[in-house]
Design a protein around this motif. Structure first.
Motif, PDB file in Angstrom:
ATOM      1  N   ALA A  47      23.769  19.624  -4.670  1.00 60.50           N
ATOM      2  CA  ALA A  47      24.341  19.958  -5.969  1.00 60.50           C
ATOM      3  C   ALA A  47      24.263  18.792  -6.950  1.00 60.50           C
ATOM      4  O   ALA A  47      24.356  18.989  -8.169  1.00 60.50           O
ATOM      5  N   SER A  48      24.075  17.567  -6.440  1.00 64.50           N
ATOM      6  CA  SER A  48      24.052  16.434  -7.356  1.00 64.50           C
ATOM      7  C   SER A  48      22.874  16.531  -8.326  1.00 64.50           C
ATOM      8  O   SER A  48      22.933  16.017  -9.439  1.00 64.50           O
ATOM      9  N   LEU A  49      21.800  17.214  -7.879  1.00 68.45           N
ATOM     10  CA  LEU A  49      20.649  17.385  -8.772  1.00 68.45           C
ATOM     11  C   LEU A  49      21.055  18.177 -10.006  1.00 68.45           C
ATOM     12  O   LEU A  49      20.699  17.870 -11.132  1.00 68.45           O
ATOM     13  N   GLU A  50      21.832  19.251  -9.751  1.00 71.53           N
ATOM     14  CA  GLU A  50      22.307  20.059 -10.880  1.00 71.53           C
ATOM     15  C   GLU A  50      23.255  19.247 -11.751  1.00 71.53           C
ATOM     16  O   GLU A  50      23.200  19.302 -12.982  1.00 71.53           O
ATOM     17  N   GLU A  51      24.131  18.494 -11.082  1.00 71.95           N
ATOM     18  CA  GLU A  51      25.097  17.705 -11.843  1.00 71.95           C
ATOM     19  C   GLU A  51      24.391  16.736 -12.778  1.00 71.95           C
ATOM     20  O   GLU A  51      24.772  16.578 -13.938  1.00 71.95           O
ATOM     21  N   GLN A  52      23.328  16.119 -12.235  1.00 74.92           N
ATOM     22  CA  GLN A  52      22.590  15.168 -13.072  1.00 74.92           C
ATOM     23  C   GLN A  52      22.022  15.858 -14.298  1.00 74.92           C
ATOM     24  O   GLN A  52      22.049  15.328 -15.406  1.00 74.92           O
ATOM     25  N   ALA A  53      21.505  17.082 -14.102  1.00 71.19           N
ATOM     26  CA  ALA A  53      20.951  17.825 -15.236  1.00 71.19           C
ATOM     27  C   ALA A  53      22.033  18.099 -16.267  1.00 71.19           C
ATOM     28  O   ALA A  53      21.812  17.946 -17.483  1.00 71.19           O
ATOM     29  N   ILE A 100      24.826  16.396 -16.691  1.00 74.16           N
ATOM     30  CA  ILE A 100      25.234  15.142 -17.332  1.00 74.16           C
ATOM     31  C   ILE A 100      24.225  14.748 -18.402  1.00 74.16           C
ATOM     32  O   ILE A 100      24.576  14.266 -19.474  1.00 74.16           O
ATOM     33  N   ALA A 101      22.942  15.046 -18.132  1.00 72.00           N
ATOM     34  CA  ALA A 101      21.899  14.727 -19.103  1.00 72.00           C
ATOM     35  C   ALA A 101      21.948  15.651 -20.310  1.00 72.00           C
ATOM     36  O   ALA A 101      21.119  15.553 -21.211  1.00 72.00           O
ATOM     37  N   GLY A 102      22.881  16.624 -20.280  1.00 74.52           N
ATOM     38  CA  GLY A 102      23.086  17.430 -21.470  1.00 74.52           C
ATOM     39  C   GLY A 102      22.466  18.814 -21.426  1.00 74.52           C
ATOM     40  O   GLY A 102      22.472  19.524 -22.429  1.00 74.52           O
ATOM     41  N   ALA A 103      21.931  19.239 -20.264  1.00 72.30           N
ATOM     42  CA  ALA A 103      21.330  20.572 -20.183  1.00 72.30           C
ATOM     43  C   ALA A 103      22.424  21.635 -20.107  1.00 72.30           C
ATOM     44  O   ALA A 103      23.462  21.419 -19.491  1.00 72.30           O
ATOM     45  N   SER A 104      22.177  22.794 -20.745  1.00 74.54           N
ATOM     46  CA  SER A 104      23.126  23.891 -20.672  1.00 74.54           C
ATOM     47  C   SER A 104      23.057  24.502 -19.272  1.00 74.54           C
ATOM     48  O   SER A 104      22.087  24.274 -18.545  1.00 74.54           O
ATOM     49  N   PRO A 105      24.097  25.302 -18.864  1.00 73.97           N
ATOM     50  CA  PRO A 105      24.042  25.911 -17.529  1.00 73.97           C
ATOM     51  C   PRO A 105      22.767  26.739 -17.334  1.00 73.97           C
ATOM     52  O   PRO A 105      22.150  26.689 -16.275  1.00 73.97           O
ATOM     53  N   TRP A 106      22.362  27.512 -18.339  1.00 65.58           N
ATOM     54  CA  TRP A 106      21.171  28.357 -18.186  1.00 65.58           C
ATOM     55  C   TRP A 106      19.923  27.515 -18.044  1.00 65.58           C
ATOM     56  O   TRP A 106      19.040  27.800 -17.262  1.00 65.58           O
ATOM     57  N   ARG A 107      19.882  26.437 -18.845  1.00 61.03           N
ATOM     58  CA  ARG A 107      18.734  25.543 -18.788  1.00 61.03           C
ATOM     59  C   ARG A 107      18.654  24.891 -17.398  1.00 61.03           C
ATOM     60  O   ARG A 107      17.573  24.815 -16.811  1.00 61.03           O
ATOM     61  N   THR A 108      19.800  24.461 -16.878  1.00 57.48           N
ATOM     62  CA  THR A 108      19.846  23.865 -15.545  1.00 57.48           C
ATOM     63  C   THR A 108      19.324  24.862 -14.516  1.00 57.48           C
ATOM     64  O   THR A 108      18.529  24.520 -13.637  1.00 57.48           O
ATOM     65  N   LEU A 109      19.785  26.100 -14.675  1.00 54.53           N
ATOM     66  CA  LEU A 109      19.378  27.145 -13.748  1.00 54.53           C
ATOM     67  C   LEU A 109      17.865  27.296 -13.767  1.00 54.53           C
ATOM     68  O   LEU A 109      17.206  27.341 -12.731  1.00 54.53           O
ATOM     69  N   THR A 169      26.599  16.936  -1.786  1.00 51.56           N
ATOM     70  CA  THR A 169      27.895  17.261  -2.331  1.00 51.56           C
ATOM     71  C   THR A 169      28.040  18.773  -2.355  1.00 51.56           C
ATOM     72  O   THR A 169      27.068  19.500  -2.227  1.00 51.56           O
ATOM     73  N   ARG A 170      29.279  19.230  -2.554  1.00 53.36           N
ATOM     74  CA  ARG A 170      29.522  20.655  -2.522  1.00 53.36           C
ATOM     75  C   ARG A 170      28.820  21.348  -3.690  1.00 53.36           C
ATOM     76  O   ARG A 170      28.838  20.871  -4.825  1.00 53.36           O
ATOM     77  N   VAL A 171      28.233  22.495  -3.397  1.00 60.90           N
ATOM     78  CA  VAL A 171      27.570  23.263  -4.436  1.00 60.90           C
ATOM     79  C   VAL A 171      28.612  24.103  -5.158  1.00 60.90           C
ATOM     80  O   VAL A 171      29.388  24.805  -4.528  1.00 60.90           O
ATOM     81  N   SER A 172      28.657  23.996  -6.484  1.00 63.69           N
ATOM     82  CA  SER A 172      29.654  24.800  -7.203  1.00 63.69           C
ATOM     83  C   SER A 172      29.003  26.080  -7.708  1.00 63.69           C
ATOM     84  O   SER A 172      27.860  26.068  -8.161  1.00 63.69           O
ATOM     85  N   PRO A 173      29.698  27.214  -7.585  1.00 60.54           N
ATOM     86  CA  PRO A 173      29.083  28.476  -7.983  1.00 60.54           C
ATOM     87  C   PRO A 173      28.863  28.534  -9.496  1.00 60.54           C
ATOM     88  O   PRO A 173      29.625  27.983 -10.284  1.00 60.54           O
ATOM     89  N   PHE A 174      27.844  29.225  -9.865  1.00 56.94           N
ATOM     90  CA  PHE A 174      27.463  29.422 -11.254  1.00 56.94           C
ATOM     91  C   PHE A 174      28.362  30.513 -11.841  1.00 56.94           C
ATOM     92  O   PHE A 174      28.484  31.596 -11.261  1.00 56.94           O
ATOM     93  N   ALA A 175      29.008  30.213 -12.973  1.00 56.08           N
ATOM     94  CA  ALA A 175      29.933  31.199 -13.552  1.00 56.08           C
ATOM     95  C   ALA A 175      29.162  32.256 -14.336  1.00 56.08           C
ATOM     96  O   ALA A 175      28.390  31.931 -15.227  1.00 56.08           O
ATOM     97  N   LEU A 176      29.378  33.522 -13.963  1.00 52.99           N
ATOM     98  CA  LEU A 176      28.633  34.588 -14.614  1.00 52.99           C
ATOM     99  C   LEU A 176      29.211  34.933 -15.985  1.00 52.99           C
ATOM    100  O   LEU A 176      28.519  35.395 -16.874  1.00 52.99           O
ATOM    101  N   GLY A 177      30.510  34.744 -16.118  1.00 53.75           N
ATOM    102  CA  GLY A 177      31.147  35.023 -17.395  1.00 53.75           C
ATOM    103  C   GLY A 177      31.048  36.497 -17.777  1.00 53.75           C
ATOM    104  O   GLY A 177      31.284  37.379 -16.957  1.00 53.75           O
ATOM    105  N   ALA A 178      30.625  36.723 -19.009  1.00 57.64           N
ATOM    106  CA  ALA A 178      30.599  38.088 -19.535  1.00 57.64           C
ATOM    107  C   ALA A 178      29.575  38.957 -18.821  1.00 57.64           C
ATOM    108  O   ALA A 178      29.639  40.184 -18.880  1.00 57.64           O
TER     109      ALA A 178
END
Lengths: 556, 335
Positions: free
Chosen positions: A159-165, A167-176, A274-283
């Protein structure tokens, strides 16, 4: 030393079980090279084209459904994920030809249950007897495979790979899009190459759906069946020649996929997870739930309900009124003298074959990934792992004939004129179990291979440096990390082996009848309701076993 | 490989056992392998009777469809040999081929003179042991009596356009036999079927399913499948075609490489004897001995118009098998 013994044993087993039967089959072509002429026959050329089209269409459907499902069930906050995951795996559990029978009942152009409704409201009927129909049935069947591979890759990533993205300012969708999904690629591609090879080599569904019309759409496997069934001896070289095309497709199509992926490396499990955090689907949550539920309804509930209703019919096609519903089929099928024995035999035979295949496959994959190359660019272990995948692309009938040619004779060794060692595999459970191992070895090899790719070798190296031997490292580091992958691989062998038909009818003897031979019997001499009874029982057993295994894995 | 050697292995202590026994005319004992397409229910019925007649005799049945039996046996022969002693399947042409290849040994059971002469090999290499009939069948609820076909020839009539099906002659031995008779005097009828929307797919059970569901309410199918379905309450009705039901003989033969001929002959005699033949009739097939009863629910053979197996017919079909298949394939694939 342990290491060399294990490797030597694995290679010996591979040569005896895979290479030798395939070589013997090729010998058929040497005996009768004229059979290669069959490749140029227009009907066979068309069948080859149909095979490619069918494989690609099956894959397209399986990817289109399986990747989104895998993401939703593997990495998001979708409610009741465990439940949906179990439900959506079910299509894989239903034997393919049984699913085909269900879809014929629903979608045959004359009076399929769904088509009657469509025609009733003035819509055109859907025709299951077509390449499209085959791709539909096989694609749904293959979806869980892609789904599980996607979910598994996503769940195991760092999950740290996602976290780094982030932190670098990517939106959740962009990270995905640019981090998460690309990291799932190796797992998805492995699954995709299996879907391609298995679609090309599958027989049950095309056999039932290829020729229900006046102008049949044949594929290579149905042509092989025709070649063998009318000419048991002269047809064999022809069947081998056509199987070569299948082998080429089974290797060539997945190779195209590997080409897509290029030379990038995908090591994502390191020592610092590190623990993987689930992606929030929201609406989008209701939409996501709707999608998963729709898949479950169409791919699981509809065919399973059809089979269950069919199993209760007194006469097939007699309507659903109370008069025509009965439990008598269950009494007749389960009351057969050979039913309980066949079910038990298949159960432990499939379990033994799955265990053997996973053990052998893991060893082969481990050496492929970790053994140093002998010379520049040549790594024998990689070639060995590649060989292990070949039988999956060969149709079951041809493979069974290869095993008969290679291993049906008694091998006698006489010691000191007094003691005879006789290796007699024919008509024993051994030849059946070995056939299942050979046919489905590709699953554990492929699964363990992509599993090991994701595990950083530094973890094993650390263990070795702390003084652990080969066996200890394997037991305490590698296997625990691979456990979920190997459990999945075990199920992938167990499920098809449990209800395997084509090889079983050729290889089982009078005292070794199994579920496959029983099913064939009921289908050929019985009627669809009787065959449906066995299908319901088989599906129930596998679903229950699957659930139990998951529960045990969670508690362990 | 070690784990597998250890358990797949059998150890015999003593002088090496001779794998093949001579036919010594003595008491039949030991293992004898029968490769057959007979229904499991018929096997279950005859097996204990044989064991009661010959204590010490151990019949081993490999049971599968005729085509699968042939595939397995041919593969075993290619690999070096087979323990199969008796063959009893329902593809008559295969036996003609096997006889030509020298795979069969001559044997005449005591009852052989009662079997229809046309269905006995003149050299005694094979003898008919049971007869299946290919007939017409319709769904009685969907096809009123006045609209039913009377003969195979009716299937080419526009009344039955897109309403009939057969099994696949390229995959089912019984349908191949039927086709061989249909085209014996020219391909006109087969072409007529094709023009009338022929579906030729799957085996006999597939044809029966299509009749029962109404997907294709008329079909060409084995009588034994129809009789079994009727007993379960199916609306399917058999019609004995006026232009001749197709007789599909199920030969029995002794292999020339049989490792236990004494025992094999004892089983042969039983299967072609009164008790064996009665069990076959109970399995919905016509027995080869006229003394055995007619299958329940079927017409006696003598009242059914059938196409005769003339001398030399089987040999001619075998000689041109490839050509026949080729022509059928291109006919079906055509427009």
């Amino acid at each position: 030393v342990t290491r060399q013994l294990v490797l030597g044993g694995a290679i010996l087993a591979l040569v005896a079980l895979v290479v030798w039967p395939l070589v013997v089959l090729l010998g058929e072509l040497v005996r009768d090279p004229a059979a290669l002429g069959a490749l140029a026959a227009p009907l066979n050329l068309r069948a080859a084209v149909n095979t490619v089209l069918l494989s690609l269409a099956t894959l397209a459907l399986a990817l289109g459904l399986g990747v989104p499902l895998g993401f939703l069930l593997g990495r998001t906050d979708l409610p009741a994920r465990g439940f949906w995951k179990t439900v959506c795996t079910a299509p894989y559990v239903v034997p393919p030809y049984i699913a085909a029978i269900a879809w014929i009942t629903l979608l045959n152009p004359t009076n399929g249950w769904i088509n009657r409704g469509l025609l009733g409201v003035g819509l055109p009927a859907l025709d299951v007897y077509s390449l499209g129909g085959m791709a539909w049935v096989m694609g749904l069947e293959a979806t869980p495979f892609v789904m599980l591979a996607t979910a598994d890759s996503l769940a195991r990533m760092d999950a740290s790979l996602e976290e780094q993205a982030r932190i670098a300012g990517a939106s959740p969708w962009r990270t995905l899009r640019s981090v998460t999904l690309p990291l799932a690629l190796p797992g998805v591609l492995t699954a995709a190459s299996f879907v391609l090879a298995s679609a090309a080599a599958s027989f049950g569904v095309p056999y039932l759906l290829a020729s229900g019309t006046a102008t049949p759409d044949h594929v290579l496997t149905t042509r092989i069946y025709q070649a063998l069934d009318l000419d048991p001896s002269t047809g064999r070289p022809v069947a081998v020649a056509l199987s070569l095309v299948l082998l080429a497709l089974g290797i060539g199509l997945p190779a195209l996929l590997t080409g897509l992926r290029g030379r990038r490396r995908f090591t994502v499990v390191t020592g610092k997870a590190t623990r993987v955090s689930p992606f929030a689907l929201g609406a989008a949550k209701p939409l996501a739930v709707g999608f998963v539920a729709l898949f479950a309804a169409v791919a699981v509930v509809l065919p399973l309900a059809t089979i269950t209703i069919t199993s209760l019919l007194r006469t097939f096609g007699g309507g659903f009124d109370a008069e025509n519903l009965t439990l008598a089929n269950y009494a007749a099928v389960l009351g057969r003298k050979d039913a309980a024995g066949a079910l038990l035999r298949s159960l432990w035979l499939a379990a033994a074959a799955a265990t053997g295949a996973v053990a052998l496959g893991t060893v082969l994959a481990w050496f492929k990934r970790r053994a140093p190359p002998v010379a520049a660019g040549f790594q024998p272990a990689a070639a060995v792992a590649w060989l292990a995948r070949l039988p999956y692309a060969v149709p079951g009938t041809v493979l069974a004939l290869g095993l008969l040619l290679a291993w049906s004779q008694e091998v006698r060794v006489i010691v000191l004129e007094r003691v005879t060692l006789a290796l007699a595999l024919a008509d024993t459970l051994w030849i059946l179990g070995l056939a299942y191992v050979v046919k489905f070895l590709a699953f554990p090899v492929g699964q363990a291979d992509s599993g090991l790719e994701a595990v950083d070798p530094s973890l094993e190296e650390a263990a070795r440096m702390s003084g652990a031997g080969f066996a200890t490292t394997l037991r305490t580091v590698t296997l625990p990390l691979l456990r979920p992958t190997l459990v999945a691989a075990w199920l992938l062998v167990f499920v098809p082996a449990f209800s395997e038909v084509t090889m079983s009818i050729l290889l089982s003897g009078p005292d070794t009848r199994v579920v496959g031979t029983l099913l064939f019997d009921l289908q050929t001499y019985g009627d669809p309701p009787s065959a449906a009874v066995l299908a319901v029982v088989v599906t129930a057993i596998v679903l229950a076993g699957n659930a139990a295994l998951r529960l045990a894995a969670r508690e362990a | 490989m070690l784990w597998w050697l250890l358990v797949g292995c059998r150890v015999e202590v003593g002088a090496p056992e001779a794998p093949t026994r001579e036919d010594d005319g003595g008491e039949p004992t030991g293992e004898v392998w029968i490769y057959t397409s007979m229904y499991q229910s018929v096997i279950d019925q005859v097996d204990p009777l044989i064991r009661a007649d010959h204590p010490g005799l151990d019949p081993k049945w490999f049971q599968a469809g005729s085509e699968k039996v042939a595939q397995r046996l041919e593969a075993e022969w290619s690999a070096g040999g087979s323990k199969a002693c008796l063959l009893m399947t329902s593809d008559p042409f295969w036996y003609v081929e096997l006889a030509e290849e020298g795979r069969l040994a001559p044997y005449l059971a005591p009852t052989v003179l009662q079997v229809d002469r046309d269905l006995v090999d003149p050299d005694g290499l094979w003898v008919n042991s049971r007869t299946s009939l290919m007939v017409l069948a319709v769904n009685g609820e969907l096809v009123p009596e006045a609209e039913r076909p009377d003969a195979f020839a009716d299937l080419a009539d526009p009344r039955f356009r897109d309403r009939f099906s057969t099994s696949d002659p390229l995959a089912s031995g019984t349908m191949f036999t039927t086709l061989a008779f249909w085209v014996a005097d020219g391909w006109g009828f087969a072409e007529g079927l094709k023009k009338n929307g022929l579906v030729a797919a799957g085996g006999n059970s597939a044809v029966l399913s299509r009749i029962e569901t109404g997907e294709r309410p008329v079909g060409v199918v084995l009588l034994e499948n129809v009789l079994a379905a009727q007993r379960k309450g199916s609306p399917v009705v058999p019609i004995y075609p006026e232009d001749g039901a197709i007789v599909v003989p199920g030969p029995i033969a002794l292999t020339s490489a049989c490792p236990n001929p004494t025992a094999a002959k004892a089983v042969y005699d039983f299967l072609l004897g009164p008790e064996g033949q009665e069990a076959i009739a109970a399995g919905d097939m016509y027995a080869a001995l006229p003394s055995a009863p007619t299958p329940k629910g079927a017409k006696p053979m003598s009242e059914i118009p059938t196409r005769p197996w003339k001398e030399g017919f089987a040999e001619r079909v075998v000689a041109d098998k490839a050509g026949l298949k080729e022509r059928w394939s291109s006919l079906v694939a055509g427009p």
